[in-house]
Design a protein around this motif. Structure first.
Motif, PDB file in Angstrom:
ATOM      1  N   GLU A   1     -10.629  -4.135   5.164  1.00  0.00           N
ATOM      2  CA  GLU A   1     -10.346  -3.053   4.236  1.00  0.00           C
ATOM      3  C   GLU A   1      -8.936  -3.243   3.701  1.00  0.00           C
ATOM      4  O   GLU A   1      -8.010  -3.607   4.427  1.00  0.00           O
ATOM      5  N   VAL A   2      -8.795  -2.990   2.414  1.00  0.00           N
ATOM      6  CA  VAL A   2      -7.516  -3.207   1.759  1.00  0.00           C
ATOM      7  C   VAL A   2      -6.647  -1.968   1.937  1.00  0.00           C
ATOM      8  O   VAL A   2      -7.009  -0.877   1.490  1.00  0.00           O
ATOM      9  N   THR A   3      -5.523  -2.143   2.596  1.00  0.00           N
ATOM     10  CA  THR A   3      -4.621  -1.019   2.862  1.00  0.00           C
ATOM     11  C   THR A   3      -3.671  -0.773   1.693  1.00  0.00           C
ATOM     12  O   THR A   3      -3.414   0.364   1.326  1.00  0.00           O
ATOM     13  N   PHE A   4      -3.187  -1.841   1.119  1.00  0.00           N
ATOM     14  CA  PHE A   4      -2.332  -1.673  -0.063  1.00  0.00           C
ATOM     15  C   PHE A   4      -2.341  -2.944  -0.898  1.00  0.00           C
ATOM     16  O   PHE A   4      -2.641  -4.034  -0.408  1.00  0.00           O
ATOM     17  N   ILE A   5      -2.024  -2.756  -2.160  1.00  0.00           N
ATOM     18  CA  ILE A   5      -1.876  -3.865  -3.104  1.00  0.00           C
ATOM     19  C   ILE A   5      -0.518  -3.686  -3.760  1.00  0.00           C
ATOM     20  O   ILE A   5      -0.310  -2.755  -4.531  1.00  0.00           O
ATOM     21  N   LEU A   6       0.356  -4.589  -3.444  1.00  0.00           N
ATOM     22  CA  LEU A   6       1.731  -4.503  -3.906  1.00  0.00           C
ATOM     23  C   LEU A   6       1.863  -5.165  -5.278  1.00  0.00           C
ATOM     24  O   LEU A   6       1.384  -6.287  -5.489  1.00  0.00           O
ATOM     25  N   SER A   7       2.491  -4.472  -6.196  1.00  0.00           N
ATOM     26  CA  SER A   7       2.864  -5.109  -7.462  1.00  0.00           C
ATOM     27  C   SER A   7       4.042  -4.354  -8.036  1.00  0.00           C
ATOM     28  O   SER A   7       3.899  -3.204  -8.451  1.00  0.00           O
ATOM     29  N   LYS A   8       5.180  -5.008  -8.040  1.00  0.00           N
ATOM     30  CA  LYS A   8       6.375  -4.320  -8.536  1.00  0.00           C
ATOM     31  C   LYS A   8       6.188  -3.970 -10.006  1.00  0.00           C
ATOM     32  O   LYS A   8       6.570  -2.900 -10.453  1.00  0.00           O
ATOM     33  N   SER A   9       5.577  -4.868 -10.767  1.00  0.00           N
ATOM     34  CA  SER A   9       5.468  -4.632 -12.206  1.00  0.00           C
ATOM     35  C   SER A   9       4.435  -3.553 -12.540  1.00  0.00           C
ATOM     36  O   SER A   9       4.531  -2.882 -13.551  1.00  0.00           O
ATOM     37  N   GLN A  10       3.414  -3.394 -11.686  1.00  0.00           N
ATOM     38  CA  GLN A  10       2.323  -2.480 -12.036  1.00  0.00           C
ATOM     39  C   GLN A  10       2.258  -1.264 -11.109  1.00  0.00           C
ATOM     40  O   GLN A  10       1.276  -0.502 -11.176  1.00  0.00           O
ATOM     41  N   ALA A  11       3.261  -1.105 -10.252  1.00  0.00           N
ATOM     42  CA  ALA A  11       3.209  -0.019  -9.263  1.00  0.00           C
ATOM     43  C   ALA A  11       2.919   1.325  -9.927  1.00  0.00           C
ATOM     44  O   ALA A  11       3.483   1.650 -10.974  1.00  0.00           O
ATOM     45  N   GLY A  12       2.004   2.068  -9.350  1.00  0.00           N
ATOM     46  CA  GLY A  12       1.665   3.379  -9.882  1.00  0.00           C
ATOM     47  C   GLY A  12       0.432   3.397 -10.754  1.00  0.00           C
ATOM     48  O   GLY A  12      -0.134   4.448 -11.022  1.00  0.00           O
ATOM     49  N   LYS A  13       0.010   2.229 -11.205  1.00  0.00           N
ATOM     50  CA  LYS A  13      -1.211   2.164 -12.027  1.00  0.00           C
ATOM     51  C   LYS A  13      -2.430   1.914 -11.144  1.00  0.00           C
ATOM     52  O   LYS A  13      -2.333   1.261 -10.104  1.00  0.00           O
TER      53      LYS A  13
END
Lengths: 334, 334, 334, 334
Positions: free
Chosen positions: D32-44
């Motif tokens: 199961e995916v706990t988080f997907i990190l993306s500094k450029s897209q954070a919040g979307k």
């Protein structure tokens, strides 16, 4: 449901829809393929024809039906399904899911089912007929363009809101035309090319009209459909518009309400593109209001939601499985 | 005409239409390119940008206008042409052919020419305005979709026969969107993909309506246009239909008569495909009658008849050359 | 030359190379097509088969040879040219340009010309045999891969510099396989697909070896060639490398010197891409030095420089015309 | 294993490999995916970037690492993984699977693992290092071309049979170059186009040589690799040949023996094509003997077996799951 295993036969397994069905069923958690019938390829391994299945299965095409099955999928050409059911003595207790157009509608147009070959065929569009499909013995699986266009219009028809002519254009990939060789299926011809065909006279208009007229009280206006052949292999994208008094938020509410609980249909807020549905059983809808017109964009994968995927969805319903069993496919964006 | 040599300048030569124009003019028997202006690429050989021209020319992009020319083509973005003509002091005796939409129509809509920047622009659709183009000093070259759609409807408008709404769908290749990079111009996105855009609101509807309303006596009904982006690089194919009392032979006679003497428009008897016109300046039309609807399929190469080819056709007319000079291009079927 | 008009016949005009030849000759300033022979299509207009020519010509396929011609192009399948020349009584004064592989080499390999059917065939690679072609009565036009690979290696062979094995990989578009329908010519199969074929055993190796061995004094090492089928319609790109003592500037000087005066071959300084030559008769070469290896990238349009364009180039030479007559084609970058 | 659920984090989730990983993990039975990190897209929402996931997940990109995970996948650009591990304080007990090239090899070349950032990275090619991967804490996931080429050569190297130079050519689709926009990723450029790049100097040669040299006793000869960019989105096909004393049946036995028990590698008896592996985690190999050369064709999907699929295969091994868990993907022939 863990112990359930449906025994499946496929007739016409050497074509595109037969191969796609096989790809789905090999990974289906509650189905096993008992035989794949192909008179032309009998005796060969299926991966000799569907080469992508090399490494996935060593099953062979067979020449004869094994009656020890629960359901038979007919993946044959139009007209061939009827001949097959007329000539073969298929035990009555075997359910049938037919992917041809042979039993989708008849002249009278006003019956709930099409009765032929001693079977009563329910039109297998789950978002329309889910209840009836659950208890059906025979299914007429819808056409690919017909699926895309109807899913774009069902909510309007249910509310008697198709009061003006419908104008639809749609583009299909090369697998929609089957695997037979022809001048217009040659790579050199089709690459980078576009053409229209059967303009305002496509055969799927019959089943579309039968469905929509069956839902509306008042007379259904004309549906004008311009189909195109596009330079890609999979998918169908349609744009339909009609005059409507609904504003965008009313239309959106209507569509979201209608498809609530239907796992394969999603309403997209922003303009979608075809590859959002390719290789999945999903249908994506998008709504716009331009002047007095309501515009509905609808898109599916023609071999999945438009054919073999929808056939498995119907099987799932007929055997009391989760509607999504075996159909949670990896999306592919490229 | 053998001795004629028109001196040509190109402003905005680094884009798609500038490159295509250069490809045409390098082989044109009666034109020579004096300079190719590009602020961003000044000082580089043109084949550093238009790499297919390596081996064909060693000319360089320049930074300044050389006024010793007969005609200047403006191949800049929409809005840029107007800025350019406002700011530069282009001698009044230099003819201008503008490929942007800046001078194709104005608000009043009821003038024969669009007057702006001290110039009177004739709308450069030769099959409509050939006589006026011959004596024009400035030309507003039509848009690509606008060219395809208008050529499919001009004969009807001339006879006051557009009496019911027009429904048009059309598909364009990737060069129609220019060479700027964007998510939807990425190969991984566009390959095998389809999407619609600006549904019922495409900006070319302005120039289309201006032309057709200018030809008809009665009020022009709505024109409903659904544009698509297709996975190919060149070409536009449109299908338009409207209710019509003409039968097929009457319509065919009308169209053949209207385009008699226009060398780039051909009426095809059988269903055409886009690649019949790609890499040429031709427009192919095909007529069908389905029920009460007249269906017109029209197709062009968006960079040639839809842009730079038509610009050269206009130049030929303005300088008394054969309309086909430099435009008898090798067809390419694949 | 202005008054010259060569009378041309085409045998096998319904195939890809016949169509491409016709496209070229219709715009050629010093040639006129007298007849286009096609037993299968006799009586039909050529635009019924080559649909892109609709609007360009109304000529029909004929069933019989008209002997009032100067040159006959043979655009038939391999083996068919020989049968044709053996069975038909073609007057000896009619020149022949054969596009098949029937007369490109023979077993002995050590003759300058291949004598067969009472004719002496010069191998029609103008950059190798321009002088002999000018006086030849019969031409064996080279194969497409053979043209691309040889043009990449001729300067080395001339200087006896092929002293180590050659390793070549190359990719061809779908028109290279002709217009016959097969599983691997189906759009659904070939779109987005790659496969290799005839690895290290392609038939063009015969003519390549014959040429290179004929130029070198010492024994020619092995030429290892891996051909690929790519998902595009036109063009061939090859990469060849071999151990070499030349540094990059020596190699560049050698190649520029060899191709000086040959209008269709250009040495590119930066990495080229296939579309720089598509729709033209050009060959683009690019040189690199990596470690001890000299790398030569070569690319052509398989239907033009690799077939019909080169055939016209040969015709031009045989009749004393400019080598480029009718071959200054508009480049197309997309 | 039914109760197992691995908690997964993804860093760099907005790129191609991050999206493909997410597509796999959403359907994985034991992750199961706990988080997907993306500094450029954070919040979307992730479906705002990976639009095909609309309807499949409502998860959002996050800005910060949640340490409550079992494994972190690094899907960042080359060089970024090292920076990330150096700067972030990732708990030592979290396993890492890195998809960049940062830890695949180091200068010494002669260690079993690459130790850096306080972690010992096992090279994650399961068909080579399955045993070590099972107990590894950190994995350097192989490059796409490197995977395809190595799988074609491992059986030879294991038997000390690479005694002569290797010659490899290979073609990759557009997703191999990532989603950044560039002139060569523009649809108009790449459609129908071919080019080579990094000829004989591709960076994956480092990891290939490290692997093969590590298996062979004697010195590894040169590996000459010519990479091509092809006009398709997914997949890599390579052809390698080298002089060999093995006959075809000996070679076939060697390869079948080596890959026995490795579920994703299949030896094809007939010439394969790329689309047999596209959208799967499979590698298909095909052997031929031509003269003294053994020819190996190898093909994979660059985003699956060449990147994210292999990363999941590694995760499965590291956590004691079935190697195929979540990787029995529906094949797609078109």
């Amino acid at each position: 449901m863990d112990g359930v295993s449906i025994k499946v036969g496929i007739a016409g397994g050497a074509g595109y829809t037969g191969g796609e069905l096989l790809r789905l069923l090999l990974n289906h958690p509650h189905a096993e393929v008992t035989f794949i019938l192909s008179k032309s390829q009998a005796g060969k391994p299926v991966h000799a024809v569907h080469k992508d299945l090399l490494g996935d299965t060593d099953v062979y095409f067979s020449e004869e039906i094994n009656p020890a099955i629960d359901v038979l999928f007919l993946c044959m050409g139009h007209g061939e399904s009827k001949k097959f059911l007329e000539s073969d003595e298929l035990p009555a207790n075997i359910k049938v899911i037919d992917l041809s157009q042979d039993f989708r509608w008849n002249e009278s147009f006003n019956e709930d089912t099409v009765t032929d070959c001693n079977r009563a065929f329910v039109y297998g569009l789950p978002e329309l007929n889910r209840v009836q499909i659950r208890t059906a013995e025979s299914i007429a699986n819808p056409g690919c363009f017909a699926t895309a266009i109807q899913l774009g219009l069902l909510p309007l028809a249910q509310q008697n809101l198709i009061t003006s002519e419908i104008h639809t254009s749609g583009i299909t990939g090369s697998t929609g035309a089957g695997q037979s060789l022809s001048a217009t299926s040659h790579y050199s011809w089709r690459s980078g090319n576009i053409s229209n065909y059967k303009v305002l006279s496509h055969q799927h208009l019959h089943e579309i009209r039968r469905t929509l007229q069956g839902m509306q009280n008042q007379e259904l206006p004309a549906i004008n459909f311009v189909p195109y052949r596009g330079p890609f292999t999979r998918g169908i994208l349609c744009t339909s518009y009609t005059k409507s008094d609904l504003n965008l938020s009313e239309a959106t509410a209507l569509y979201k309400d209608f498809y609530n609980g239907h796992p394969f249909v999603t309403i997209a807020d922003s303009t979608p593109n075809l590859k959002q549905v390719v290789n999945t059983n999903k249908c994506l809808l998008h709504l716009q209001k331009e002047g007095g017109n309501l515009v509905v964009t609808s898109m599916i994968d023609n071999l999945l939601k438009g054919a073999s995927g929808q056939a498995v969805q119907n099987m799932n319903l007929m055997f009391g499985l989760s509607e999504q069993a075996g159909l949670k496919l990896k999306a592919s964006a490229f």
